[in-house]
Write an enzyme that holds these catalytic residues in place. Structure first.
Site, mmCIF file in Angstrom:
data_model
loop_
_atom_site.group_PDB
_atom_site.id
_atom_site.type_symbol
_atom_site.label_atom_id
_atom_site.label_comp_id
_atom_site.label_asym_id
_atom_site.label_seq_id
_atom_site.Cartn_x
_atom_site.Cartn_y
_atom_site.Cartn_z
ATOM 1 N N ALA A 92 -12.263 28.824 42.589
ATOM 2 C CA ALA A 92 -11.585 29.535 43.672
ATOM 3 C C ALA A 92 -10.130 29.821 43.328
ATOM 4 C CB ALA A 92 -11.679 28.723 44.963
ATOM 5 N N LYS A 136 -29.218 36.781 34.290
ATOM 6 C CA LYS A 136 -30.052 36.390 35.427
ATOM 7 C C LYS A 136 -30.636 37.636 36.078
ATOM 8 C CE LYS A 136 -29.748 34.212 40.008
ATOM 9 N NZ LYS A 136 -28.853 33.555 40.990
ATOM 10 N N VAL A 152 -0.542 17.963 46.178
ATOM 11 C CA VAL A 152 0.218 18.227 47.400
ATOM 12 C C VAL A 152 0.132 17.005 48.310
ATOM 13 C CG1 VAL A 152 0.338 19.624 49.494
ATOM 14 C CG2 VAL A 152 -0.042 20.722 47.277
#
Length: 498
Positions: free
Chosen positions: A16, A78, A185
């Site tokens: 991500a 795929k 963080v």
């Protein structure tokens, strides 16, 4: 006054984080500083190894060469997903990428197939998709560009190592000016006037200020949930699986199959994803019906070779954040929500989240209207994918375990119930242009899971002048010839990357 963005901070790496960094760096160039914060001590989930065809558009938009991509990520191709034991044990069906058959009349091919199927005059639906015939024979090539050629009727995606993909995109991003900071963080400073994130604090004392924050911190949703408290909408009542155990295994000399296999199990399902260097395996299940220990044992027993790494256990709740974009923070990836990997949508949701953000990039005013539209579009996308996934579980005839009996009794969303009713009653597919999964995908699962229309669509029954049976035989023969002319999948990969 100039209010354009000056700094975007991405919190979290993995697929991500680095997909976001790459797409944003490609979009904004040197016009905006981009910083990504990640910690090597936090292991990414890293089991998303199968994709769907839109990933190719993401790579192409970044200018990534396919041969380089396949080489760097140990990837394979795929052509779709084989679903084994989903309707009943001992039977399987294929969800192909691409189309069924070939059009030979104004009536869609699938409607003629339904007419002939109800009359008992036609082969199985799988026999009319080039993707399955090629996949079954271990063959692969990209679709041809000539739409008149049967070898243009398939589509494709990839299997790849998600960790290697993140590393590849990190190199891509850093070459385009993205700065990576090692750290965790430990806190966030909110602006007292409007609650926007002003800066984040790292465990080493650093503070990072930015105009826009991207939350890629995984299931935890550190910024989105802990500090902005957006809330989570759980869908466990529709999609009951809430755990997974993953264990890659070594590859033997068996040729790499150009498709994913999803096998229905005692309390969920198992994936098999073939890469160049290993096989990805995992068991997605519901812990109400199976313990983690028994799930791991069931997975390990089914592996075709020795595990290549210790089993990795994951917990999740299928669903989504109530707000994906809130104030000056956008959640992308698992921090935005989780759709179990049954149809390989995890990386797709990252891809479209970041591309949607690129299209709607705000200035420092952070227009609430942009966030409202982003949230509206993203919610609708999650809900459409949700319905497609629920269809697999609900439309089953398996009653041999408590889990599958539970799935039969699931009260499905009204939107899905309406789609099923239309297909069962009239053979019609309810869809719109925004659907990620187009008509062939819905047809594959409807028919594969045993939802057979009561009657053929009327248009297919009125054309007595069309030699339908003859055309279907000709198309089936052309598909078999087309697949036989393709190179072997593994040979194609070797030629491509060498």
């Amino acid at each position: 006054m100039n209010k354009r963005l000056e700094h975007i901070a991405i919190i979290g790496g993995g697929s991500a984080g680095w997909m976001s960094a790459a797409a944003l760096a490609n979009a904004v160039g040197s016009g905006c500083k981009i910083t990504l914060v990640e910690s090597e001590s936090i292991a990414p989930v890293g089991v998303g190894e199968a994709t769907i065809p839109p990933i190719r558009h993401f790579n192409a938009r970044l200018g990534i060469d396919e041969a380089t991509f396949i080489r760097e990520t140990k990837g394979s191709f795929k052509l779709g997903i084989e679903f084994a034991d989903w309707r009943v044990k001992g039977e399987s069906y294929f969800h192909p990428f691409g189309n069924y058959g070939a059009e030979f009349d104004s009536v869609p091919f699938y409607q003629y197939w339904i007419r002939e199927h109800l009359a008992g005059n036609v082969k199985s639906l799988d026999e009319f998709t080039l993707a399955w015939i090629a996949a079954r024979e271990g063959r692969y090539e990209p679709p041809m560009r000539d739409p008149r050629n049967i070898r243009s009727r398939h589509d494709y995606a990839y299997h790849f190592d998600a960790g290697l993909y993140a590393q590849f995109l990190r190199r891509y991003s850093e070459a385009r000016g993205v700065t990576r900071i090692e750290g965790r963080v430990s806190g966030a400073n909110l602006r007292p006037t409007d609650g926007h994130i002003e800066s984040v604090k790292l465990d080493d004392g650093q503070e990072i200020s930015a105009d826009l924050f991207i939350d890629c911190t995984g299931f935890y949703g550190l910024l989105t949930e802990k500090y902005l408290e957006t809330g989570y909408e759980a869908w466990s009542h529709w999609l009951p699986c809430n755990r997974a155990v993953a264990a890659p295994c070594h590859r033997d000399e068996t040729p790499i199959k150009p498709y994913t296999i999803s096998t229905s199990k005692t309390a969920g399902w198992q994936w098999r994803i073939p890469l160049q260097h290993r096989i990805g395996n995992g068991y997605v299940y519901c812990d109400q019906f199976l313990s983690p220990e028994d799930a791991e044992a069931e997975l390990i027993e089914s592996l075709e070779a020795e595990p290549a790494a210790p089993p990795k256990h994951l917990k999740f709740t299928t669903g989504m954040r109530k707000k994906f974009w809130h104030k000056n923070c956008v959640a992308i990836g698992l921090s935005a929500g989780f759709m179990e990997p049954l149809e390989s949508t995890s990386l797709h949701l990252i891809q479209y989240a970041v591309m949607r953000l690129v299209a709607m990039l705000p200035d420092r005013d952070m227009s609430p209207l942009l966030a409202e539209e982003y949230n509206k579009l993203t919610r609708a996308e999650y809900e459409r994918i949700r319905d497609f996934l629920v269809l697999h579980y609900h439309a089953t005839e398996r009653d041999d375990t408590p889990f599958w009996r539970h799935c039969q009794q699931i009260e499905i969303p009204d939107s899905l119930a309406y789609k099923i009713a239309q297909f069962r009653e009239n053979g019609m597919i309810v869809s719109d242009e925004r659907e990620l999964f187009h008509n062939p995908s819905w047809i594959a699962v409807y028919i594969g899971q045993g939802i057979i229309p009561k009657r053929a669509p009327t248009g297919s029954t009125l054309r007595d002048d069309v030699p339908v049976a003859q055309r279907l035989d000709q198309i089936h023969a052309a598909i078999r010839e087309g697949a036989a002319a393709m190179p072997e999948h593994e040979a194609y990969i070797r030629q491509l990357i060498n």
